[in-house]
Design an enzyme around this catalytic site. Structure first.
Site, PDB file in Angstrom:
ATOM      1  N   GLY A  11       5.563   8.382   4.466  1.00 35.27           N
ATOM      2  CA  GLY A  11       5.687   7.589   5.684  1.00 35.27           C
ATOM      3  C   GLY A  11       7.070   6.979   5.780  1.00 35.27           C
ATOM      4  N   ALA A  12       8.064   7.739   5.332  1.00 33.79           N
ATOM      5  CA  ALA A  12       9.425   7.211   5.171  1.00 33.79           C
ATOM      6  C   ALA A  12      10.157   6.953   6.478  1.00 33.79           C
ATOM      7  CB  ALA A  12      10.246   8.173   4.309  1.00 33.79           C
ATOM      8  N   ILE A  16       7.829   0.481   8.561  1.00 34.67           N
ATOM      9  CA  ILE A  16       8.102  -0.199   7.290  1.00 34.67           C
ATOM     10  C   ILE A  16       8.687   0.758   6.260  1.00 34.67           C
ATOM     11  CG2 ILE A  16       5.779   0.129   6.327  1.00 34.67           C
ATOM     12  CD1 ILE A  16       8.123  -2.927   5.939  1.00 34.67           C
ATOM     13  N   GLY A  17       8.288   2.028   6.325  1.00 30.33           N
ATOM     14  CA  GLY A  17       8.771   3.010   5.356  1.00 30.33           C
ATOM     15  C   GLY A  17      10.276   3.133   5.332  1.00 30.33           C
ATOM     16  N   ARG A  36       7.468  15.319   7.368  1.00 28.58           N
ATOM     17  CA  ARG A  36       6.731  16.320   8.130  1.00 28.58           C
ATOM     18  C   ARG A  36       7.595  16.841   9.272  1.00 28.58           C
ATOM     19  NH1 ARG A  36       1.544  13.573  10.350  1.00 28.58           N
ATOM     20  NH2 ARG A  36       3.023  11.867  10.647  1.00 28.58           N
ATOM     21  N   LYS A 144      -8.589  -0.186   3.559  1.00 25.98           N
ATOM     22  CA  LYS A 144      -7.556  -0.428   2.550  1.00 25.98           C
ATOM     23  C   LYS A 144      -8.174  -0.936   1.247  1.00 25.98           C
ATOM     24  CE  LYS A 144      -3.740  -1.365   5.751  1.00 25.98           C
ATOM     25  NZ  LYS A 144      -2.708  -2.332   6.188  1.00 25.98           N
ATOM     26  N   ARG A 148      -8.198   0.658  -2.663  1.00 26.23           N
ATOM     27  CA  ARG A 148      -7.955  -0.079  -3.913  1.00 26.23           C
ATOM     28  C   ARG A 148      -9.010   0.281  -4.962  1.00 26.23           C
ATOM     29  NH1 ARG A 148      -6.289  -6.442  -3.139  1.00 26.23           N
ATOM     30  NH2 ARG A 148      -4.401  -6.166  -1.869  1.00 26.23           N
TER      31      ARG A 148
END
Length: 318
Positions: A11-12, A16-17, A36, A144, A148
């Site tokens: 997710g770069a 945020i990535g 991608r 999320k 975890r």
């Protein structure tokens, strides 16, 4: 200082990535990005577009020029994912909310690769084990939290990053729906405005994430970003803004009962943003005590980091 900790960001090119990538490069980490073959999302929320005007193509060119190693692949392509993971020590996932559950595929690939020393699942919000959020946000937090539990049950070494409220979503518009800049006449405040929230710039999230990734003391712990000068109530934030513009805003306070009704009657993304604001501004989901055995307060661990204060952040809009 250069480090041998090789970091892969999933997710770069996201909101945020991209900041995690730049922080990794700045810290001297060999930095990899899984990319991608897709174009920019033309349906990005206005806030996201305002905070991140750079296109994906521009970003990737800048990455390459800065030494980022681009690896073509996809979370949903097991072979390319495993091949990418085998090249690194740390995997940081910054995938969006629609891909949260797909991280089980990342965990599977990490297990197969067998070389990863640390995994940061995609969280980058409040602590999903400590919240009182309502739908539609609650479901995302529960997804999320379930990731975890998979990470822990599979024995994957981890760090959870809890950064709370991005300034690009909560501060640049003072949490006003459909606004991309702070108001200059009227402001709507959810609740009584006296509940503390934790604000942080996306760039500082990147910095603290990489500091945690390079810190052995954060292994198998959650890192909480609640910075002293940014741990503020809505009323305190508005007072900062009023001082800058030399004007008192007309304030409308909205009860929790009305906020909950508005969430139920609004469509996406309004209902989602309202639920996020409700979580922080009314329920106080950024206010809690940590357990030193399993939690790290980022400010205490990295007091040398010069972070952007809420007061400084608002200067750009004066």
């Amino acid at each position: 200082m250069a480090t041998e900790n090789k970091i892969l960001i999933l997710g770069a090119t996201g909101a945020i990535g991209r900041h995690i990538v730049w922080a990794s490069i700045k810290a001297g980490n060999p930095t990899y990005a899984l990319v991608r073959k897709t174009s920019d999302n033309v349906n990005k929320p206005k806030l996201t577009e305002a905070a991140n005007p750079e296109t994906k193509e521009e970003l990737l060119k800048n990455y390459q020029a800065s030494g980022v190693i681009l690896l073509e692949g996809d979370i949903n392509d097991h072979e390319t994912l495993v091949n990418a993971i085998k090249q690194v020590d740390t995997v940081i996932c910054a995938a969006g909310r629609l891909l949260i559950e797909d991280q089980v595929k990342v965990i599977k690939a990490i297990k197969e690769a067998g070389n990863v020393k640390r995994f940061f699942p995609s969280e980058f919000g409040l602590d999903v084990d400590r919240h009182d959020a309502v739908e539609p946000v609650r479901q995302v937090f529960e997804e999320k939290a379930s990731i975890r539990r998979v990470v822990e049950s599979e024995g994957v070494p981890y760090t959870y990053l809890c950064c709370h409220a991005f300034t690009g979503y909560f501060l640049r518009n003072l949490a006003q729906i459909d606004a991309t800049d702070p108001p200059r006449d009227k402001v709507v405040i959810l609740g009584d405005g006296n509940v503390r929230g934790a604000y942080v710039t996306e760039a500082d999230v990147g910095t603290y994430t990489i500091r945690a990734a390079n810190d052995p003391n954060t292994l198998n712990k959650a890192v909480h970003i609640r910075l002293p000068n940014n741990y503020l109530t809505a009323n305190e934030v508005i007072a900062l803004w009023e001082k800058k513009i030399g004007k008192t805003l007309e304030k409308t306070y909205v009860s929790e009962e009305q906020v909950l009704k508005d969430i139920q009657t609004s469509s996406f993304p309004h209902n989602y943003l309202l639920a996020l604001y409700h979580s922080q501004q009314i329920k106080g989901d950024a206010v809690y005590e940590i357990d030193p055995a399993k939690d790290v307060e980022a400010y205490d661990a990295y007091p040398d980091v010069k972070y952007t204060t809420a007061d400084e952040y608002l200067n750009q809009f004066v």
